[in-house]
Design a protein around this motif. Sequence first.
Motif, PDB file in Angstrom:
ATOM      1  N   HIS A   8      11.072  -4.055  -3.200  1.00 18.82           N
ATOM      2  CA  HIS A   8      11.067  -2.617  -2.939  1.00 18.82           C
ATOM      3  C   HIS A   8      12.512  -2.131  -2.909  1.00 18.82           C
ATOM      4  N   LEU A   9      12.860  -1.241  -3.839  1.00 15.95           N
ATOM      5  CA  LEU A   9      14.169  -0.610  -3.830  1.00 15.95           C
ATOM      6  C   LEU A   9      13.994   0.825  -3.362  1.00 15.95           C
ATOM      7  N   CYS A  10      14.679   1.187  -2.287  1.00 13.73           N
ATOM      8  CA  CYS A  10      14.543   2.521  -1.705  1.00 13.73           C
ATOM      9  C   CYS A  10      15.883   3.250  -1.758  1.00 13.73           C
ATOM     10  N   VAL A  11      15.877   4.441  -2.336  1.00 13.08           N
ATOM     11  CA  VAL A  11      17.070   5.277  -2.391  1.00 13.08           C
ATOM     12  C   VAL A  11      17.064   6.181  -1.167  1.00 13.08           C
ATOM     13  N   VAL A  12      18.091   6.040  -0.321  1.00 11.71           N
ATOM     14  CA  VAL A  12      18.183   6.779   0.940  1.00 11.71           C
ATOM     15  C   VAL A  12      19.411   7.669   0.921  1.00 11.71           C
ATOM     16  N   ALA A  13      19.235   8.961   1.150  1.00 13.50           N
ATOM     17  CA  ALA A  13      20.370   9.870   1.270  1.00 13.50           C
ATOM     18  C   ALA A  13      20.999   9.687   2.644  1.00 13.50           C
ATOM     19  N   ALA A  14      22.317   9.692   2.710  1.00 18.04           N
ATOM     20  CA  ALA A  14      23.018   9.440   3.972  1.00 18.04           C
ATOM     21  C   ALA A  14      22.588  10.404   5.072  1.00 18.04           C
ATOM     22  N   ASP A  15      22.306  11.666   4.710  1.00 13.53           N
ATOM     23  CA  ASP A  15      21.931  12.622   5.745  1.00 13.53           C
ATOM     24  C   ASP A  15      20.501  12.416   6.249  1.00 13.53           C
ATOM     25  N   GLN A  16      19.754  11.487   5.631  1.00 15.71           N
ATOM     26  CA  GLN A  16      18.428  11.141   6.145  1.00 15.71           C
ATOM     27  C   GLN A  16      18.507  10.105   7.261  1.00 15.71           C
ATOM     28  N   VAL A  17      19.650   9.467   7.420  1.00 11.27           N
ATOM     29  CA  VAL A  17      19.798   8.396   8.408  1.00 11.27           C
ATOM     30  C   VAL A  17      20.188   8.997   9.754  1.00 11.27           C
ATOM     31  N   LYS A  18      19.338   8.811  10.754  1.00 15.77           N
ATOM     32  CA  LYS A  18      19.614   9.267  12.112  1.00 15.77           C
ATOM     33  C   LYS A  18      19.869   8.047  12.990  1.00 15.77           C
ATOM     34  N   SER A  19      20.434   8.285  14.157  1.00 11.22           N
ATOM     35  CA  SER A  19      20.824   7.151  14.995  1.00 11.22           C
ATOM     36  C   SER A  19      19.635   6.468  15.652  1.00 11.22           C
ATOM     37  N   SER A  20      18.572   7.238  15.990  1.00 13.76           N
ATOM     38  CA  SER A  20      17.485   6.652  16.773  1.00 13.76           C
ATOM     39  C   SER A  20      16.130   7.243  16.415  1.00 13.76           C
ATOM     40  N   LEU A  21      15.083   6.620  16.932  1.00 15.53           N
ATOM     41  CA  LEU A  21      13.710   7.062  16.701  1.00 15.53           C
ATOM     42  C   LEU A  21      13.453   8.491  17.197  1.00 15.53           C
ATOM     43  N   PRO A  22      13.865   8.858  18.431  1.00 16.58           N
ATOM     44  CA  PRO A  22      13.579  10.218  18.897  1.00 16.58           C
ATOM     45  C   PRO A  22      14.186  11.307  18.023  1.00 16.58           C
ATOM     46  N   GLU A  23      15.232  11.009  17.279  1.00 18.97           N
ATOM     47  CA  GLU A  23      15.812  11.996  16.384  1.00 18.97           C
ATOM     48  C   GLU A  23      14.975  12.171  15.119  1.00 18.97           C
ATOM     49  N   VAL A  24      14.249  11.146  14.747  1.00 19.18           N
ATOM     50  CA  VAL A  24      13.500  11.161  13.491  1.00 19.18           C
ATOM     51  C   VAL A  24      12.109  11.752  13.641  1.00 19.18           C
ATOM     52  N   VAL A  25      11.411  11.401  14.711  1.00 19.36           N
ATOM     53  CA  VAL A  25      10.007  11.787  14.861  1.00 19.36           C
ATOM     54  C   VAL A  25       9.762  13.293  14.704  1.00 19.36           C
ATOM     55  N   PRO A  26      10.571  14.176  15.317  1.00 23.91           N
ATOM     56  CA  PRO A  26      10.297  15.611  15.150  1.00 23.91           C
ATOM     57  C   PRO A  26      10.418  16.101  13.712  1.00 23.91           C
ATOM     58  N   GLN A  27      11.092  15.347  12.851  1.00 19.93           N
ATOM     59  CA  GLN A  27      11.271  15.759  11.467  1.00 19.93           C
ATOM     60  C   GLN A  27      10.098  15.358  10.575  1.00 19.93           C
ATOM     61  N   LEU A  28       9.242  14.484  11.068  1.00 17.97           N
ATOM     62  CA  LEU A  28       8.125  13.982  10.267  1.00 17.97           C
ATOM     63  C   LEU A  28       6.916  14.898  10.372  1.00 17.97           C
ATOM     64  N   ASP A  29       6.172  14.978   9.289  1.00 17.70           N
ATOM     65  CA  ASP A  29       4.945  15.768   9.264  1.00 17.70           C
ATOM     66  C   ASP A  29       3.827  14.943   9.902  1.00 17.70           C
ATOM     67  N   PRO A  30       3.303  15.372  11.066  1.00 22.95           N
ATOM     68  CA  PRO A  30       2.274  14.568  11.752  1.00 22.95           C
ATOM     69  C   PRO A  30       0.976  14.460  10.967  1.00 22.95           C
ATOM     70  N   ARG A  31       0.819  15.259   9.928  1.00 25.93           N
ATOM     71  CA  ARG A  31      -0.408  15.202   9.122  1.00 25.93           C
ATOM     72  C   ARG A  31      -0.348  14.140   8.046  1.00 25.93           C
ATOM     73  N   ARG A  32       0.831  13.539   7.856  1.00 27.21           N
ATOM     74  CA  ARG A  32       0.992  12.551   6.795  1.00 27.21           C
ATOM     75  C   ARG A  32       1.018  11.135   7.392  1.00 27.21           C
ATOM     76  N   PRO A  33       0.339  10.163   6.768  1.00 23.53           N
ATOM     77  CA  PRO A  33       0.405   8.771   7.239  1.00 23.53           C
ATOM     78  C   PRO A  33       1.791   8.201   6.950  1.00 23.53           C
ATOM     79  N   THR A  34       2.369   7.514   7.896  1.00 24.68           N
ATOM     80  CA  THR A  34       3.719   6.988   7.714  1.00 24.68           C
ATOM     81  C   THR A  34       3.722   5.458   7.686  1.00 24.68           C
ATOM     82  N   THR A  35       4.671   4.919   6.937  1.00 24.04           N
ATOM     83  CA  THR A  35       4.898   3.479   6.875  1.00 24.04           C
ATOM     84  C   THR A  35       6.329   3.232   7.335  1.00 24.04           C
ATOM     85  N   TRP A  36       6.505   2.334   8.302  1.00 27.17           N
ATOM     86  CA  TRP A  36       7.814   2.058   8.885  1.00 27.17           C
ATOM     87  C   TRP A  36       8.233   0.651   8.464  1.00 27.17           C
TER      88      TRP A  36
END
Length: 218
Positions: free
Chosen positions: A152-180
């Motif tokens: 699996h090759l994943c292209v990640v934009a630097a501004d998508q990288v947050k320091s911790s989980l609590p910073e990321v969760v509010p940005q996710l769409d709760p209606r979409r299934p997520t894979t971590w």
Amino acid sequence: MMQRIRLANGAGASSPARTIPRDYLRHAPGLDPGDRAGILDEFEQRLTRYGARLRRTPVAGIAAAVDTELRAASARSILAPPGLPEAWLSRWTGRAEHHVVRDEPPLTPLELDDVDAIVTTCAAAIAQSGTIVLDGAAGQGRRAATLVPDCHLCVVAADQVKSSLPEVVPQLDPRRPTTWISGPSATVDIEMTRVQGVHGPRQLIVVLVEGENQNEPA
């Protein structure tokens, strides 16, 4: 739902609402949320520790970085999800022995197993845990397509990288299934022997795109 449970327990409809405390630490300990260089360094260190491979590149170097990493992984066939920028694959597809597979209509598990690698974007990434988050949006593909191929090759934009989980969760769409995903798939047997590729790809490669217009294709 919680109101129905309270009513069933005889608590009554007028039960006061409980206030959920939100005073927990929202960023990773020891990391300043404004220190972008420090956050990206932590992300790289975590991924490397887990056995993933990370390559940094400016926007103009995405196609070259993808080509280099796919060839290092000996990938001759790749799956490109709908919405993945074609320009990112331009160098790799310039060789006659390479070909792109489409997941439309959805491939069977056996067909997915014949694909050497999948290239995706992501919804977000977490430095503290070295995690990339997929939600099936454009460029990410469905869950099965990211779990069956060996790489699996994943292209990640630097501004998508947050320091911790609590910073990321509010940005996710709760209606979409997520894979971590935190590093290549791995497990440990009863003799504490670590085996990769049991529940997903044996190889995880992250191309980290730094600079302006990080989400633009190149």
